[in-house]
Design a protein around this motif. Structure first.
Motif, PDB file in Angstrom:
ATOM      1  N   LEU A 438      21.084 -35.548 -41.598  1.00 38.49           N
ATOM      2  CA  LEU A 438      20.261 -34.340 -41.575  1.00 38.49           C
ATOM      3  C   LEU A 438      21.128 -33.087 -41.647  1.00 38.49           C
ATOM      4  O   LEU A 438      20.747 -32.103 -42.286  1.00 38.49           O
ATOM      5  N   ASN A 442      20.867 -30.405 -44.481  1.00 34.42           N
ATOM      6  CA  ASN A 442      20.658 -29.022 -44.082  1.00 34.42           C
ATOM      7  C   ASN A 442      21.679 -28.110 -44.741  1.00 34.42           C
ATOM      8  O   ASN A 442      21.389 -26.956 -45.054  1.00 34.42           O
ATOM      9  N   ALA A 443      22.875 -28.628 -44.973  1.00 34.66           N
ATOM     10  CA  ALA A 443      23.925 -27.789 -45.554  1.00 34.66           C
ATOM     11  C   ALA A 443      23.882 -27.799 -47.076  1.00 34.66           C
ATOM     12  O   ALA A 443      24.539 -26.993 -47.712  1.00 34.66           O
ATOM     13  N   LEU A 444      23.105 -28.722 -47.652  1.00 38.20           N
ATOM     14  CA  LEU A 444      23.049 -28.798 -49.113  1.00 38.20           C
ATOM     15  C   LEU A 444      22.321 -27.596 -49.704  1.00 38.20           C
ATOM     16  O   LEU A 444      21.554 -26.921 -49.017  1.00 38.20           O
ATOM     17  N   PRO A 450      18.633 -23.130 -50.182  1.00 39.94           N
ATOM     18  CA  PRO A 450      18.686 -24.187 -49.166  1.00 39.94           C
ATOM     19  C   PRO A 450      17.845 -25.398 -49.560  1.00 39.94           C
ATOM     20  O   PRO A 450      16.718 -25.253 -50.027  1.00 39.94           O
ATOM     21  N   PHE A 452      16.851 -27.945 -47.621  1.00 40.11           N
ATOM     22  CA  PHE A 452      15.935 -28.535 -46.648  1.00 40.11           C
ATOM     23  C   PHE A 452      14.787 -27.589 -46.308  1.00 40.11           C
ATOM     24  O   PHE A 452      14.068 -27.795 -45.335  1.00 40.11           O
ATOM     25  N   VAL A 455      11.641 -26.606 -43.976  1.00 37.43           N
ATOM     26  CA  VAL A 455      11.855 -26.975 -42.571  1.00 37.43           C
ATOM     27  C   VAL A 455      13.004 -26.144 -42.019  1.00 37.43           C
ATOM     28  O   VAL A 455      12.869 -25.442 -41.023  1.00 37.43           O
ATOM     29  N   ALA A 456      14.148 -26.253 -42.646  1.00 41.63           N
ATOM     30  CA  ALA A 456      15.277 -25.437 -42.231  1.00 41.63           C
ATOM     31  C   ALA A 456      15.926 -24.886 -43.483  1.00 41.63           C
ATOM     32  O   ALA A 456      16.476 -25.665 -44.231  1.00 41.63           O
ATOM     33  N   PRO A 457      15.846 -23.623 -43.745  1.00 36.92           N
ATOM     34  CA  PRO A 457      15.205 -22.541 -43.004  1.00 36.92           C
ATOM     35  C   PRO A 457      13.698 -22.741 -42.867  1.00 36.92           C
ATOM     36  O   PRO A 457      13.080 -23.386 -43.692  1.00 36.92           O
TER      37      PRO A 457
END
Lengths: 494, 371, 361
Positions: A438, A442-444, A450, A452, A455-457
């Motif tokens: 995850l 998230n860093a991809l 971004p 992800f 969701v994140a962000p």
């Protein structure tokens, strides 16, 4: 600002890579270039009114019937002052440099040399070799349009343009690859797609320096932000309706010549789980199906590791009734749970790969042999437990539920990583691995956006089209995480 | 070799992130042992009361966030205090960061060891957790902050599992009696201090100032986070009273985990093992943020702010936390008893930082404004 | 990108470590190599020693045998079993503890505290009391019924789930809660073991952790109704030759503020399942008479039961919890016990019976 840079499609002269030396085109030069090419033909003709014309072309690239129709006949029957006036075709262009001439020849254009005026003209007469429009092989759906892309770039663009009849649908084309001279076209809707994406994509394509591109995934490999990831950062699809949808919500589509797969970017991880059909079915049903898809992704990645974790470390977690079955089936096996699962998964991968590469008919036989015989026989021979065979079956089927084939492929790899962690650290290890995965997701980023999201962000409003697919009338805005220029999807809003 | 850029800033994060981070920081290790400290049913009011106090404290904190200094990060602090003083505070901050990271790490590892791997050497677990935190933190502050969303949603649903304890036959009203304190002893004061200390955590957000986007809603986010935390505390505490009864709750270790241990699902039993593992998310997140803060603060303390971040520095920070945790684990944490000196130290230090940091910052800005 | 390399290297490294077997674990829980014990049977051997036995292998269709050991401490038993059996015994799936009656009369706290502390063991562990030689019963039954241990667990689980109203079953957690609560006393089911039979005999009552006595079946039924399950599937009233079915009870206990008097109102609803007396149930008057008879009988039995409890100085009905109030100081448990012994009570039954036949006016 983009309209200025926007180039008209199919005009090869303007998209030529700038060469440093510009050699003027002459007949001698051209003959030198065409030397040792067997299909190259140089034909001299005289027109009705006595002008000397020379035709230069490469036979295999040119549509010979149309050559007669469009060039030879007019030359014989009409009479005009200059050569290009003879041509019925409107797209006759004059060329000056040798490089231009070469490109034209290689694209299947016929070069006309008017000997009197010493002028070179190019007439497009490509031999369009293509298969017919077929159903998509990788993303099959029941409802919805059935056509899919073919290898012919222009035909693909046509399919998209038919779905988006807008002047704002802009196309920019580039040529990459020193050997393959592959044509790459960026499509986007001006006024919707964020111009930053276009400029990022443009920059990335311009910086590509490689010789050969045979598939769009190779282009994607050069454009990805994170080359070492197992997750695709460009969505590959051969469905024009997916492309049209993506364009409509503010993404851009990259078409590559001679491949039937388009690239869509920027995408998020969750887009890989969405099928075009989600938007055609009733919303409750498609939400349910979407949840099943996420669930099956999680199952396919974690089920076998979970089995290994539980049987290696956490026997306390198994309900007594299941423990009964497990103990019974595992009591005489030669391998530890980890090795048992590892070998079974490797076997499964071998069967999967083999059935893909085999000719269709023997592929079916292979499925039968692989599924029934190996499955049954390993249990009978005492190499693996019944329970594991069931679980491997479930996780293998679950892995195919994800609409995107690339994710299906990356599944197995993640599964192996988690398997090792599970054998080593049990459940705690699986969760360590999950955090790792995850964090990586998230860093991809895809086209610097971004991966992800939403969701994140965190974009709470966009969750309406994430795990569930809310009714279409509720989706009044385009996804915020794509930062579209025009936010509203409805025109009467303002 | 690409440069390591840990503190790059390309976006800022809004109130939702502040909400989630503040909430998760307040729900770290202490919540697992809280009922053991509170014991009496009337401490329900204690939780509410301290929760309200914390609310006012957060009000002060949000005032700092809305000042022009907060989002400037290091430069902001220098503007308020001057460089020497900032470096002095940085040294003090290093100690608190180190203590907090070590204690929550060891606390969590202790839980894992108690319930999942009784025969495992804790050092391995500490190492594994720090390694994954290293990986998380190495993605940079920006992505690490983003991870809170994943961590939050991975964990928040667990509180719903408390519902069975609120249903009869486990729940009986007489377990909550007496509802008012009829005698007041030192233990109760300690309980209140414990609640206050476990509510601490949001003060570390001042280190993340540059990545946040404070506005008039900042206080709202902090307040909601605080309210959610208090609600969760109440749910867990009342649930544990129902489950254990007030007489037994003080003698159990990790009452909350023991409650989860009693739950049973048809597919897997002992879901506490799964839940403890899932809690890993928030601990890894917290430790990663603390690790980044530690490195950042260490750079301030060592006057390295103008130089780019380096692998060596990052690795040294990580190694410091690892070494410190290992040493504390080896010597100070007398395994078995939850109550010990080090925990008391953390209770006090958490309480003090939570009490002093917001008010101190606020006073400083006002003084600055007057001068 | 180096981080990815590092992570990749780490994965490979841990893979190598895992496969070569250098692991931080000392414990091997691989399930085919362990024997997860389902039950322990505890017996008094002599003054100091315990006799502890179980069936091995659990949960596998193999020839089973009974292992019995004489030990000082229970965990020692687990350890010594491993020395005589080829699979390692693990307690993580322990489901039933059978405690011999003699042992229970001496106090169970030292026995169960072991299981309370062990985080490996689920708190949903059934405790039962056995009267007679349980080991011998097991040995006899081995040939008859292969998975006796498992079926014993299933039986207990069946009657526990949604209060089937047959047995008073408590698990370890519930037992502990009652043990440590000042206003409650624990109880456990008691099974009598004859050579080939395992029979539920009634509820064993405890004062603190020591077994006091057993409630026989008739009293046990009333105990189920007014406390444990509030439900009985079949309730035989022999004095009136009647069997009531699906009896549900609603109990209302009232303490007066001085804690000297108590009123228990019990509403029973059920239906008439079987009647062998000589009353004509089609007649209204006869039916009313039957009601009265049953009520009278119930009142006397219940008051006997309560008196027995007062004699035994136990309060398994948790009446003491009714002395708790939100705004007053709780009374101490010894204080409550004094009050309880002297308490006077009044019992009222209200019976609603579906006759299942048409009743003439």
């Amino acid at each position: 600002m983009f309209s200025k840079k926007n180039k008209k499609n199919n005009d090869p002269t303007k998209t030529l890579p700038s060469t440093t030396v510009q050699t003027p085109v002459t007949l001698d030069n051209l003959k030198r270039v065409l030397a040792n090419i067997d299909e190259a033909e140089i034909i001299e003709r005289q027109t009705n009114n006595g002008q000397q014309v020379m035709l230069l072309y490469i036979r295999s690239l040119v549509n010979l019937e149309r050559l007669n129709e469009a060039i030879v006949e007019p030359l014989n029957t009409s009479s005009h002052l200059t050569i290009h006036e003879y041509m019925i075709s409107s797209k006759v262009s004059r060329m000056i440099t040798l490089e231009e001439a070469e490109t034209h020849l290689l694209r299947g254009n016929v070069i006309l040399y008017g000997m009197d005026h010493e002028e070179f003209w190019a007439v497009p007469l490509q031999n369009t070799l293509s298969r017919s429009i077929q159903q998509s092989g990788t993303e099959t759906i029941i409802y919805g349009a059935k056509d899919s892309f073919s290898e012919l770039l222009e035909q693909n663009i046509t399919m998209i343009r038919r779905r988006i009849p807008l002047m704002n649908l802009k196309t920019e084309s580039f040529t990459i690859g020193s050997i393959s001279k592959t044509e790459v076209v960026i499509l986007y809707i001006e006024g919707i797609t964020n111009p930053d994406y276009v400029s990022i994509a443009r920059k990335k394509i311009a910086s590509i320096d490689f010789d050969q591109f045979l598939d769009s995934s190779q282009v994607a490999a050069f454009m990805e932000d994170h080359k070492h990831s197992v997750f695709p950062q460009f969505q590959e699809t051969d469905r024009p309706d997916s492309c049209a949808f993506s364009l409509g919500i503010g993404k851009l589509v990259i078409l590559v010549g001679n491949t039937s797969y388009a690239l869509i970017a920027p995408i998020t991880f969750f887009h890989l789980f969405q099928s075009p059909e989600d938007y055609f079915l009733r919303w409750i049903i498609s939400s349910f199906l979407r949840c099943i898809r996420y669930l099956s992704f999680i199952i396919s990645v974690t089920l076998i590791p979970f089995y290994v974790a539980v049987t290696t470390h956490h026997y306390q977690m198994i309900p007594l009734q299941i423990l009964f079955v497990l103990l019974e089936s595992r009591s005489k096996l030669p391998f530890s749970p980890f090795w048992e699962a590892f070998l079974m998964l490797i076997t499964l991968e071998i069967i999967k790969e083999a059935s893909l590469r085999m000719p269709t008919k023997s592929g079916q036989t292979l499925g039968v042999i692989g599924g029934i015989v190996i499955g049954q026989a390993t249990v009978a021979a005492g190499f693996s437990s019944n329970v594991l065979i069931v679980l491997v079956g479930i996780s293998a089927i679950a892995s195919f539920l994800v609409p995107n084939y690339e994710v299906t492929k990356s599944n197995s790899l993640l599964q192996f990583i988690l398997l090792i962690l599970a054998a080593y650290l049990g459940l705690f290890g699986i969760l360590l691995g999950a955090i790792g995965i995850l964090t990586h997701l998230n860093a991809l980023s895809s086209l610097k956006q971004p991966y992800f999201a939403p969701v994140a962000p965190f974009y709470l409003k966009e969750w309406k089209d994430l795990f569930i697919r809310a009714p279409l009338p509720w989706m009044k805005t385009r996804p915020e995480y794509l930062h579209p220029v025009q936010k509203w999807r409805m025109s009467r809003r303002r | 070799m690409t440069a390591l850029s840990l503190f790059e800033k390309s976006t800022t994060y809004n109130g939702a992130y502040i909400f989630m981070m503040a909430n998760r920081f307040q729900m770290l290790y202490f919540v697992f042992i809280m009922p053991t400290y509170l014991i009496h049913p009337y401490m329900i009011w204690g939780i509410v009361l301290v929760g309200i106090l914390s609310h006012f404290n957060l009000m002060l904190l949000s005032k700092w966030f809305r000042s022009r200094f907060a989002t400037k990060g290091y430069d902001g602090f220098v503007e308020v205090f001057g460089e020497t003083l900032v470096r002095f505070f940085a040294w003090i901050g290093l100690f608190f960061l180190l203590l907090k990271a070590s204690i929550i790490l060891i606390g969590y590892v202790e839980i894992v060891r108690t319930f999942i791997y009784p025969s495992m050497n804790q050092k391995w677990l500490i190492l594994f957790m720090l390694m994954i935190s290293w990986y998380v933190a190495s993605k940079g502050m920006e992505t690490t902050i983003r991870l809170i969303v994943i961590a939050f949603f991975m964990i928040i649903w667990i509180i719903l599992l408390i519902v069975p304890f609120y249903l009869p036959p486990i729940a009986a009203f007489h377990d909550l009696f007496p509802l008012i304190p009829l005698e007041w002893t030192e233990v109760n004061w300690e309980g209140l201090l414990f609640i206050w200390s476990s509510l601490s955590g949001p003060e570390y957000l001042i280190c993340l100032g540059p990545w946040l986007r404070p506005n008039e809603n900042t206080f709202k986010s902090l307040a909601y986070a605080n309210a959610l935390t208090v609600l969760e505390y109440l749910l867990l505490f009342v649930g544990s009273l129902f489950f254990f009864g007030s007489n037994y709750v003080s003698t159990t270790i990790y009452p909350v985990v023991n409650m989860y241990r009693y739950l049973q699902s048809p597919v897997i039993e002992r879901i506490d093992m799964l839940l403890i593992s899932i809690y890993l998310f928030q601990f890894v997140f917290a430790i990663s943020v603390l690790l980044l803060c530690f490195y950042g603060v260490a750079r301030i303390a060592g006057r390295k702010t103008t130089k780019p971040t380096s692998r060596m520095g990052y690795f040294a920070s990580w190694l410091t936390i690892l070494a410190c945790t290992m040493i504390i684990n080896e010597w100070a944490w007398n395994g078995g008893t939850v109550v010990n000196r080090l925990l008391n130290l953390q209770i006090w230090s958490g309480a003090i930082t939570y009490l002093l940091v917001p008010s101190f910052l606020l006073i400083s800005i006002y003084r600055k404004g007057r001068v | 990108m180096r981080w990815i390399h590092a992570a990749f290297a780490l994965t490979i490294l841990s893979g190598i470590i895992a496969t070569t077997g250098c692991s931080p674990f000392v414990e091997n829980n691989t399930i085919e190599e362990i024997a997860p014990v389902i039950f322990w049977s505890l017996n008094q051997s002599d003054d100091r020693h315990l006799e502890i036995s179980t069936l091995v292998p659990p949960l596998i269709h193999e020839k089973k045998r009974m292992l019995t050991l004489k030990v000082d401490l229970q965990k020692q038993g687990g350890k010594e079993f491993n020395l005589i059996y080829y699979r390692e015994l693990k307690p993580g799936q322990l489901r039933v503890i059978v405690i011999n009656e003699e042992l229970a009369r001496k106090g169970v706290l030292p026995l169960i505290s072991t299981y309370l502390m062990d985080t490996d063991i689920s708190q949903r562990l059934y405790l039962i009391i056995s009267r007679g030689n349980f080991e011998e019963f097991m040995r006899e039954q081995l040939n008859e019924q292969a998975n006796l241990d498992y079926f014993l667990y299933r039986m207990l689980k069946h009657y526990e789930a949604s209060n089937q109203g047959e047995m008073s079953i408590l698990n370890l957690h519930q037992f502990k809660n009652k043990l440590f609560s000042p206003y409650a006393d624990p109880y456990l089911p008691l099974f009598e073991v004859k050579k080939i039979n395992l029979t539920y005999k009634g509820t064993a009552m405890f004062r603190h952790d020591k077994m006091i006595n057993m409630l026989p079946l008739m009293d046990d039924q009333i105990f189920q109704l007014i406390n444990n399950d509030h439900y009985l599937k079949l309730f035989a009233v022999p004095s009136s030759d009647v069997i009531l079915g699906h009896v549900r009870s609603k109990v209302d206990i009232d303490l007066d503020p001085s804690y000297k008097n108590m009123t228990i109102k019990i509403d029973l609803t059920g239906r008439l399942e079987e009647y062998r007396g000589n009353k004509n149930l089609h007649k209204r008057e006869d039916l009313a008479k039957l009601h009265q008879d049953i009520e009278k009988y119930l009142v006397s039995r219940t008051s006997d039961l309560l008196k027995t409890m007062q004699q035994w100085k136990i309060d398994p009905l948790e009446i003491g919890t009714r002395t708790l109030h939100p705004f007053s100081k709780p009374i101490s448990d010894s204080e409550w016990l004094n009050l309880w012994e002297k308490m006077k009570f009044k019992i009222e039954y209200r019976l609603t019976i579906q006759p299942l036949v048409n009743v003439n006016q």
